[in-house]
Design a protein around this motif. Structure first.
Motif, PDB file in Angstrom:
ATOM      1  N   GLN A 139       0.718  -0.948  -0.006  1.00 20.00           N
ATOM      2  CA  GLN A 139       0.101  -0.211  -0.136  1.00 20.00           C
ATOM      3  C   GLN A 139       1.414   1.218  -0.097  1.00 20.00           C
ATOM      4  OE1 GLN A 139      -2.818  -0.060   3.137  1.00 20.00           O
ATOM      5  NE2 GLN A 139      -3.937  -1.442   2.899  1.00 20.00           N
ATOM      6  N   CYS A 140       0.301   2.652  -0.146  1.00 24.03           N
ATOM      7  CA  CYS A 140       0.759   4.108  -0.599  1.00 24.03           C
ATOM      8  C   CYS A 140       1.964   4.020   0.703  1.00 24.03           C
ATOM      9  CB  CYS A 140       0.389   5.006  -1.030  1.00 24.03           C
ATOM     10  SG  CYS A 140       1.622   6.352  -1.137  1.00 24.03           S
ATOM     11  N   GLY A 141       2.700   4.530   0.775  1.00 25.65           N
ATOM     12  CA  GLY A 141       3.259   4.475   2.484  1.00 25.65           C
ATOM     13  C   GLY A 141       3.478   6.039   2.758  1.00 25.65           C
ATOM     14  N   ASN A 142       2.623   6.355   1.928  1.00 27.43           N
ATOM     15  CA  ASN A 142       1.604   7.765   3.087  1.00 27.43           C
ATOM     16  C   ASN A 142       0.723   7.611   3.880  1.00 27.43           C
ATOM     17  OD1 ASN A 142       1.168  10.192   3.198  1.00 27.43           O
ATOM     18  ND2 ASN A 142       0.053  10.747   1.088  1.00 27.43           N
ATOM     19  N   LYS A 143       1.425   8.077   4.647  1.00 25.79           N
ATOM     20  CA  LYS A 143      -0.025   7.699   5.722  1.00 25.79           C
ATOM     21  C   LYS A 143      -1.260   8.162   6.320  1.00 25.79           C
ATOM     22  CE  LYS A 143       0.898  11.570   9.354  1.00 25.79           C
ATOM     23  NZ  LYS A 143       0.984  12.520  10.577  1.00 25.79           N
ATOM     24  N   GLN A 144      -1.295   9.010   4.316  1.00 23.64           N
ATOM     25  CA  GLN A 144      -2.919   9.975   4.807  1.00 23.64           C
ATOM     26  C   GLN A 144      -3.431   9.087   3.524  1.00 23.64           C
ATOM     27  OE1 GLN A 144      -2.217  14.498   4.496  1.00 23.64           O
ATOM     28  NE2 GLN A 144      -1.522  14.105   6.564  1.00 23.64           N
ATOM     29  N   THR A 198      17.767  16.661  11.516  1.00 22.30           N
ATOM     30  CA  THR A 198      18.529  16.751  12.441  1.00 22.30           C
ATOM     31  C   THR A 198      17.881  16.028  14.351  1.00 22.30           C
ATOM     32  OG1 THR A 198      18.553  19.400  12.016  1.00 22.30           O
ATOM     33  CG2 THR A 198      19.464  19.293  14.001  1.00 22.30           C
ATOM     34  N   GLU A 199      19.604  15.554  14.936  1.00 24.69           N
ATOM     35  CA  GLU A 199      19.327  14.978  15.970  1.00 24.69           C
ATOM     36  C   GLU A 199      20.257  15.274  17.091  1.00 24.69           C
ATOM     37  OE1 GLU A 199      17.288  10.822  15.778  1.00 24.69           O
ATOM     38  OE2 GLU A 199      19.848  11.011  15.847  1.00 24.69           O
ATOM     39  N   ASP A 200      20.195  15.622  17.795  1.00 18.81           N
ATOM     40  CA  ASP A 200      20.434  15.717  19.063  1.00 18.81           C
ATOM     41  C   ASP A 200      21.831  17.003  18.961  1.00 18.81           C
ATOM     42  OD1 ASP A 200      20.051  13.780  20.678  1.00 18.81           O
ATOM     43  OD2 ASP A 200      21.595  12.501  19.596  1.00 18.81           O
ATOM     44  N   GLY A 201      21.365  17.970  17.919  1.00 13.94           N
ATOM     45  CA  GLY A 201      21.846  19.073  17.285  1.00 13.94           C
ATOM     46  C   GLY A 201      22.670  19.033  15.976  1.00 13.94           C
ATOM     47  N   GLU A 202      22.766  17.994  15.932  1.00 11.76           N
ATOM     48  CA  GLU A 202      23.389  17.406  14.871  1.00 11.76           C
ATOM     49  C   GLU A 202      23.004  17.156  12.704  1.00 11.76           C
ATOM     50  OE1 GLU A 202      26.149  14.505  15.290  1.00 11.76           O
ATOM     51  OE2 GLU A 202      26.946  15.200  17.408  1.00 11.76           O
ATOM     52  N   LYS A 203      22.913  17.539  12.101  1.00 10.18           N
ATOM     53  CA  LYS A 203      22.405  17.317  11.209  1.00 10.18           C
ATOM     54  C   LYS A 203      22.902  16.371  10.340  1.00 10.18           C
ATOM     55  CE  LYS A 203      21.743  22.281   9.303  1.00 10.18           C
ATOM     56  NZ  LYS A 203      21.607  22.984   8.290  1.00 10.18           N
ATOM     57  N   LYS A 204      22.091  14.473  10.310  1.00  6.70           N
ATOM     58  CA  LYS A 204      22.401  14.033   9.339  1.00  6.70           C
ATOM     59  C   LYS A 204      21.959  13.517   8.407  1.00  6.70           C
ATOM     60  CE  LYS A 204      23.209  11.798  14.687  1.00  6.70           C
ATOM     61  NZ  LYS A 204      22.561  10.795  15.336  1.00  6.70           N
ATOM     62  N   ASN A 205      22.425  12.840   7.540  1.00  9.88           N
ATOM     63  CA  ASN A 205      21.085  12.077   6.656  1.00  9.88           C
ATOM     64  C   ASN A 205      21.667  10.427   6.313  1.00  9.88           C
ATOM     65  OD1 ASN A 205      23.632  14.517   6.005  1.00  9.88           O
ATOM     66  ND2 ASN A 205      21.514  14.828   4.678  1.00  9.88           N
ATOM     67  N   ALA A 206      20.068   9.835   5.403  1.00 11.55           N
ATOM     68  CA  ALA A 206      20.145   8.372   5.488  1.00 11.55           C
ATOM     69  C   ALA A 206      19.380   8.162   4.134  1.00 11.55           C
ATOM     70  CB  ALA A 206      19.091   7.795   7.095  1.00 11.55           C
ATOM     71  N   LEU A 207      19.825   7.097   3.943  1.00 10.34           N
ATOM     72  CA  LEU A 207      19.285   7.110   1.872  1.00 10.34           C
ATOM     73  C   LEU A 207      18.391   5.595   2.629  1.00 10.34           C
ATOM     74  CD1 LEU A 207      19.088   7.719  -0.516  1.00 10.34           C
ATOM     75  CD2 LEU A 207      21.226   5.093  -0.883  1.00 10.34           C
ATOM     76  N   VAL A 208      16.418   6.473   2.492  1.00 13.94           N
ATOM     77  CA  VAL A 208      16.119   5.491   3.361  1.00 13.94           C
ATOM     78  C   VAL A 208      14.736   4.899   1.499  1.00 13.94           C
ATOM     79  CG1 VAL A 208      15.764   5.954   5.260  1.00 13.94           C
ATOM     80  CG2 VAL A 208      14.288   7.608   3.278  1.00 13.94           C
ATOM     81  N   LYS A 209      13.972   3.923   1.183  1.00 15.65           N
ATOM     82  CA  LYS A 209      13.252   3.734   0.883  1.00 15.65           C
ATOM     83  C   LYS A 209      12.031   3.987   0.646  1.00 15.65           C
ATOM     84  CE  LYS A 209      14.848  -0.486  -0.311  1.00 15.65           C
ATOM     85  NZ  LYS A 209      15.265  -1.820  -0.807  1.00 15.65           N
ATOM     86  N   LEU A 210      11.103   4.559  -0.010  1.00 14.52           N
ATOM     87  CA  LEU A 210       9.477   4.629  -0.130  1.00 14.52           C
ATOM     88  C   LEU A 210       8.768   4.135  -1.478  1.00 14.52           C
ATOM     89  CD1 LEU A 210       9.299   8.772   0.895  1.00 14.52           C
ATOM     90  CD2 LEU A 210       8.364   6.799   2.252  1.00 14.52           C
ATOM     91  N   ARG A 211       7.580   3.680  -1.238  1.00 13.06           N
ATOM     92  CA  ARG A 211       7.203   2.950  -2.654  1.00 13.06           C
ATOM     93  C   ARG A 211       5.836   3.872  -1.818  1.00 13.06           C
ATOM     94  NH1 ARG A 211       7.228  -1.009  -5.299  1.00 13.06           N
ATOM     95  NH2 ARG A 211       5.107  -2.238  -4.961  1.00 13.06           N
ATOM     96  N   LEU A 212       4.933   4.736  -3.106  1.00  8.75           N
ATOM     97  CA  LEU A 212       4.224   5.577  -3.740  1.00  8.75           C
ATOM     98  C   LEU A 212       3.213   5.478  -4.978  1.00  8.75           C
ATOM     99  CD1 LEU A 212       6.266   8.839  -2.018  1.00  8.75           C
ATOM    100  CD2 LEU A 212       4.639   7.412  -0.647  1.00  8.75           C
ATOM    101  N   CYS A 213       1.860   5.318  -4.330  1.00  7.01           N
ATOM    102  CA  CYS A 213       1.105   5.514  -6.039  1.00  7.01           C
ATOM    103  C   CYS A 213       1.938   6.568  -6.893  1.00  7.01           C
ATOM    104  CB  CYS A 213      -0.160   6.040  -5.126  1.00  7.01           C
ATOM    105  SG  CYS A 213      -0.589   7.076  -4.189  1.00  7.01           S
ATOM    106  N   PRO A 214       0.525   7.095  -7.755  1.00  6.96           N
ATOM    107  CA  PRO A 214       1.372   8.105  -8.873  1.00  6.96           C
ATOM    108  C   PRO A 214       1.601   9.594  -7.795  1.00  6.96           C
ATOM    109  CG  PRO A 214       0.397   6.372 -10.335  1.00  6.96           C
ATOM    110  CD  PRO A 214       0.006   5.943  -8.580  1.00  6.96           C
TER     111      PRO A 214
END
Length: 243
Positions: free
Chosen positions: A110-115, A132-148
């Motif tokens: 199902q679409c990954g948008n919670k709405q 931003t976490e604990d005052g630090e800027k971070k990056n993470a590569l994640v995957k999403l499944r979305l409808c058009p």
């Protein structure tokens, strides 16, 4: 005054009278309620110590961090759930899936948008999630499944990378090409196919040499291999284990 009160010393009698007065005056019972302004539930503790990603060198040295890490370990980190309500501001909220969402297929089938609960024509996207976490800027590569429709919202200002799966036929073709390329690199001169007759050789020396080789092979026969005893096989097995 009752006999019980007459037996009390002045200090105990004073406490008794103060308590009776405090409990019998109007509105006095509110002062007996416990202050709950500093109370924290387990959910509050997790929110205060939560991390989107726990690194190997992160140490949970307090019980609050241990509780947050235990909750993090129970999350499913293959696909994310997103909130696209502020997509026009290029702001996307992401979180990992919980067990209930995995069972329902939310975020994957199902679409990954919670709405949104659409399950048709889903696409996979790779998103560089900056937070931003604990005052630090971070990056993470994640995957999403979305409808058009939700995919258009995700790519409203910046085009994300679409993850496409190869079809089985393409995978087989690719594998076949790779294997054929490897064989062509390592194999020697090709022999003629079986259905094509080889050119006849008119050299008597070559014919005589081939006959001598065949005769020697027939005379030599099949070489008998010596059978090993049970003890020798057991010793070889132990030597292989100890290597």
């Amino acid at each position: 005054m009752s006999a019980r009160l007459r037996n009390l010393n002045p200090y105990e009698l004073h406490k008794y009278l103060v308590n009776v007065y405090s409990l019998n005056t109007k509105g006095s019972t509110t002062r007996l309620k416990r202050d709950t302004s500093r109370d924290r539930t387990d959910l509050d503790v997790i929110r205060e110590n939560h991390k989107f990603l726990w690194e190997d060198d992160d140490v949970a040295d307090t019980w609050e961090k241990q509780l947050a890490k235990k909750y993090h370990d129970k999350l499913f980190k293959e696909y994310c759930i997103c909130d696209l309500s502020r997509y026009k501001e290029n702001k996307v909220a992401l979180r990992w899936r919980i067990e209930k969402e995995v069972v329902l297929g939310k975020g994957q089938f199902q679409c990954g948008n919670k709405q949104c609960n659409d399950s048709q024509e889903l696409k996979s996207w790779e998103v560089n999630f900056a937070y931003t976490e604990d005052g630090e800027k971070k990056n993470a590569l994640v995957k999403l499944r979305l409808c058009p429709d939700c995919s258009a919202k995700l790519n409203y200002k910046s085009k994300k990378r679409e993850v496409k799966r190869l079809k089985k036929s393409q995978k087989k073709k690719k594998h076949k090409n790779e294997s054929s390329g490897d064989e062509s690199d390592c194999e020697g001169p090709k022999t003629p196919p079986l259905d094509v007759p080889a050119e006849p050789s008119t050299s008597k020396g070559q014919m005589q040499a081939s006959e001598d080789i065949e005769e020697s092979l027939w005379k030599k026969g099949v070489q008998e291999t010596e059978e090993k005893s049970r003890e020798e096989e057991f010793e070889e097995y132990l030597e292989e284990l100890l290597l």
